[in-house]
Scaffold this motif. Sequence first.
Motif, PDB file in Angstrom:
ATOM      1  N   GLN A 260       0.839  -1.202   0.000  1.00  0.00           N
ATOM      2  CA  GLN A 260       0.000   0.000   0.000  1.00  0.00           C
ATOM      3  C   GLN A 260       0.877   1.256   0.000  1.00  0.00           C
ATOM      4  O   GLN A 260       0.594   2.231  -0.712  1.00  0.00           O
ATOM      5  N   ALA A 261       1.939   1.227   0.772  1.00  0.00           N
ATOM      6  CA  ALA A 261       2.872   2.366   0.787  1.00  0.00           C
ATOM      7  C   ALA A 261       3.462   2.575  -0.605  1.00  0.00           C
ATOM      8  O   ALA A 261       3.573   3.714  -1.086  1.00  0.00           O
ATOM      9  N   ALA A 262       3.794   1.479  -1.280  1.00  0.00           N
ATOM     10  CA  ALA A 262       4.341   1.586  -2.634  1.00  0.00           C
ATOM     11  C   ALA A 262       3.311   2.193  -3.589  1.00  0.00           C
ATOM     12  O   ALA A 262       3.650   3.047  -4.419  1.00  0.00           O
ATOM     13  N   ASP A 263       2.038   1.794  -3.453  1.00  0.00           N
ATOM     14  CA  ASP A 263       0.965   2.341  -4.301  1.00  0.00           C
ATOM     15  C   ASP A 263       0.968   3.870  -4.231  1.00  0.00           C
ATOM     16  O   ASP A 263       0.751   4.559  -5.225  1.00  0.00           O
ATOM     17  N   ILE A 264       1.163   4.358  -3.032  1.00  0.00           N
ATOM     18  CA  ILE A 264       1.047   5.793  -2.768  1.00  0.00           C
ATOM     19  C   ILE A 264       2.316   6.535  -3.185  1.00  0.00           C
ATOM     20  O   ILE A 264       2.273   7.546  -3.884  1.00  0.00           O
TER      21      ILE A 264
ATOM     22  N   THR B 142      13.624  11.573  -2.354  1.00  0.00           N
ATOM     23  CA  THR B 142      13.019  10.882  -3.495  1.00  0.00           C
ATOM     24  C   THR B 142      11.492  10.954  -3.441  1.00  0.00           C
ATOM     25  O   THR B 142      10.839  11.281  -4.434  1.00  0.00           O
ATOM     26  N   PHE B 143      10.944  10.648  -2.256  1.00  0.00           N
ATOM     27  CA  PHE B 143       9.488  10.522  -2.158  1.00  0.00           C
ATOM     28  C   PHE B 143       8.833  11.721  -1.488  1.00  0.00           C
ATOM     29  O   PHE B 143       9.394  12.303  -0.553  1.00  0.00           O
ATOM     30  N   THR B 144       7.634  12.043  -1.943  1.00  0.00           N
ATOM     31  CA  THR B 144       6.763  12.983  -1.246  1.00  0.00           C
ATOM     32  C   THR B 144       6.210  12.270  -0.019  1.00  0.00           C
ATOM     33  O   THR B 144       5.787  11.121  -0.116  1.00  0.00           O
TER      34      THR B 144
ATOM     35  N   HIS C  63      -1.806   2.568   8.430  1.00  0.00           N
ATOM     36  CA  HIS C  63      -1.082   2.266   7.188  1.00  0.00           C
ATOM     37  C   HIS C  63      -0.481   3.536   6.579  1.00  0.00           C
ATOM     38  O   HIS C  63       0.589   3.500   5.981  1.00  0.00           O
ATOM     39  N   LEU C  64      -1.193   4.629   6.742  1.00  0.00           N
ATOM     40  CA  LEU C  64      -0.678   5.909   6.234  1.00  0.00           C
ATOM     41  C   LEU C  64       0.537   6.371   7.040  1.00  0.00           C
ATOM     42  O   LEU C  64       1.482   6.930   6.475  1.00  0.00           O
ATOM     43  N   GLU C  65       0.507   6.132   8.330  1.00  0.00           N
ATOM     44  CA  GLU C  65       1.662   6.459   9.171  1.00  0.00           C
ATOM     45  C   GLU C  65       2.875   5.657   8.724  1.00  0.00           C
ATOM     46  O   GLU C  65       3.991   6.183   8.618  1.00  0.00           O
ATOM     47  N   LEU C  66       2.662   4.379   8.469  1.00  0.00           N
ATOM     48  CA  LEU C  66       3.763   3.525   7.994  1.00  0.00           C
ATOM     49  C   LEU C  66       4.291   4.059   6.659  1.00  0.00           C
ATOM     50  O   LEU C  66       5.505   4.129   6.434  1.00  0.00           O
ATOM     51  N   THR C  67       3.380   4.451   5.791  1.00  0.00           N
ATOM     52  CA  THR C  67       3.772   4.986   4.480  1.00  0.00           C
ATOM     53  C   THR C  67       4.662   6.215   4.651  1.00  0.00           C
ATOM     54  O   THR C  67       5.698   6.354   3.990  1.00  0.00           O
ATOM     55  N   ARG C  68       4.252   7.090   5.556  1.00  0.00           N
ATOM     56  CA  ARG C  68       5.039   8.305   5.812  1.00  0.00           C
ATOM     57  C   ARG C  68       6.415   7.942   6.390  1.00  0.00           C
ATOM     58  O   ARG C  68       7.434   8.502   5.980  1.00  0.00           O
ATOM     59  N   ASP C  69       6.435   7.005   7.321  1.00  0.00           N
ATOM     60  CA  ASP C  69       7.707   6.578   7.910  1.00  0.00           C
ATOM     61  C   ASP C  69       8.633   6.006   6.836  1.00  0.00           C
ATOM     62  O   ASP C  69       9.830   6.302   6.814  1.00  0.00           O
ATOM     63  N   LEU C  70       8.080   5.196   5.954  1.00  0.00           N
ATOM     64  CA  LEU C  70       8.920   4.572   4.920  1.00  0.00           C
ATOM     65  C   LEU C  70       9.444   5.617   3.937  1.00  0.00           C
ATOM     66  O   LEU C  70      10.597   5.547   3.499  1.00  0.00           O
ATOM     67  N   ALA C  71       8.605   6.598   3.611  1.00  0.00           N
ATOM     68  CA  ALA C  71       9.052   7.665   2.700  1.00  0.00           C
ATOM     69  C   ALA C  71      10.214   8.423   3.330  1.00  0.00           C
ATOM     70  O   ALA C  71      11.247   8.665   2.689  1.00  0.00           O
ATOM     71  N   GLN C  72      10.049   8.779   4.597  1.00  0.00           N
ATOM     72  CA  GLN C  72      11.095   9.540   5.286  1.00  0.00           C
ATOM     73  C   GLN C  72      12.367   8.722   5.440  1.00  0.00           C
ATOM     74  O   GLN C  72      13.477   9.236   5.281  1.00  0.00           O
ATOM     75  N   ARG C  73      12.209   7.428   5.726  1.00  0.00           N
ATOM     76  CA  ARG C  73      13.370   6.557   5.905  1.00  0.00           C
ATOM     77  C   ARG C  73      14.145   6.430   4.593  1.00  0.00           C
ATOM     78  O   ARG C  73      15.368   6.536   4.565  1.00  0.00           O
ATOM     79  N   PHE C  74      13.402   6.217   3.511  1.00  0.00           N
ATOM     80  CA  PHE C  74      14.063   6.093   2.210  1.00  0.00           C
ATOM     81  C   PHE C  74      14.799   7.397   1.872  1.00  0.00           C
ATOM     82  O   PHE C  74      15.968   7.387   1.468  1.00  0.00           O
ATOM     83  N   ASN C  75      14.086   8.506   2.069  1.00  0.00           N
ATOM     84  CA  ASN C  75      14.687   9.806   1.745  1.00  0.00           C
ATOM     85  C   ASN C  75      15.950  10.063   2.568  1.00  0.00           C
ATOM     86  O   ASN C  75      16.944  10.591   2.053  1.00  0.00           O
ATOM     87  N   ALA C  76      15.898   9.696   3.845  1.00  0.00           N
ATOM     88  CA  ALA C  76      17.051   9.937   4.718  1.00  0.00           C
ATOM     89  C   ALA C  76      18.224   9.039   4.322  1.00  0.00           C
ATOM     90  O   ALA C  76      19.378   9.453   4.346  1.00  0.00           O
ATOM     91  N   ARG C  77      17.923   7.824   3.953  1.00  0.00           N
ATOM     92  CA  ARG C  77      18.985   6.869   3.660  1.00  0.00           C
ATOM     93  C   ARG C  77      19.579   7.026   2.267  1.00  0.00           C
ATOM     94  O   ARG C  77      20.767   6.872   2.064  1.00  0.00           O
TER      95      ARG C  77
END
Length: 335
Positions: A136-140, A175-177, A157-171
């Motif tokens: 679902q995070a990938a969909d978004i 990249t992600f909004t 699920h939206l919180e997880l999506t936000r966490d994953l976006a921030q984690r990817f961006n930090a690492r």
Amino acid sequence: MDAARPRVLSGMQPTADSFHLGNLLGALRHWVALQDDHDAFYCVVDLHAITVPHDPATLRRRTRVAAAQYLAAGIDPDRSTLFVQSHVPQHTELGWILQCLTGMGEAGRMTQYKDKAQKGGGDAASVGLFAYPILQAADILIYHADRVPVGEDQRQHLELTRDLAQRFNARFGETFTVPEPHIVRTTGKILDLQEPTAKMSKSSPSGVIDLLEDPASIAKKIRRAVTDTDATVRADAENKPGVTNLLTIHSALSGRSVAELEEAYAGKGYGDFKADVADVVVGALAPLQERYRRWIEDPEALDTILAAGAERARSVAAATMVDVRDRVGFLAAKG
Ligand code: TRP
């Protein structure tokens, strides 16, 4: 499609032969309205539908049934990108990468997973069901969606999506909004007609009104809806949940306020009130059902719309994946 408008993305699973009134008032109606000032992406999430055991022919039929209802409800394929999730393989690709950024404990804390795994008998739960929120995070994220219109039950699920976006961006670099949840609250929750403390859901056949249900059956269910012995048509969610739910439904579909309805039904019995609620529901669903029939009877036209939507979606998703692959460190294939 104007790039300056904020982008929204949402989806529903093709796991029933009809959506229900809760799906219409809690999701679809808002999706339709958002088209006016958003660049909207709406998908039928068939990849999510196979996280529990399924029948292939049924899934294929229900995927068209779901898309036809999106169109019938007013999703306009000229203004919005309407597509089937599995037509855009990049969702799965990004899903894998995000899975590799998610902790086991983090995924295991998702309450929807815990509920579904428990219902499915514990061990019977698939790894796919566990990974569901990550897909679902990938969909978004793959569409850089700014907002995600979902019900309260999807907040985690939206919180997880936000966490994953921030984690990817930090690492790996920006990249992600990071998307904002757009929790839909304008109408009260639509509850089960037989058990008006629970959300309307397809698992309770006599408590649910399907969008594609025939008028006689709708009227019968509303006539039999649980009320109370107080015999006044008045909203009181705590003490009169059944009557309150019928008022919510009437108000949402007739456009009349609950206060106005309370006044109109002062001194009248539940019988009259229920008959009117049934008329309002049947009247509101009739044109949707007619539009649905036209789409479902023309699978060629429907599939053509979905193909165009998938193409548009794929072009955005593919561009995102070029960046993602590079940032993650995958060697570009010589080409
Ligand atoms: N999990 C959502 C639900 O059950 C469906 C869904 C899948 C979704 N992917 C999504 C919703 C992306 C919003 C955005 O309702």
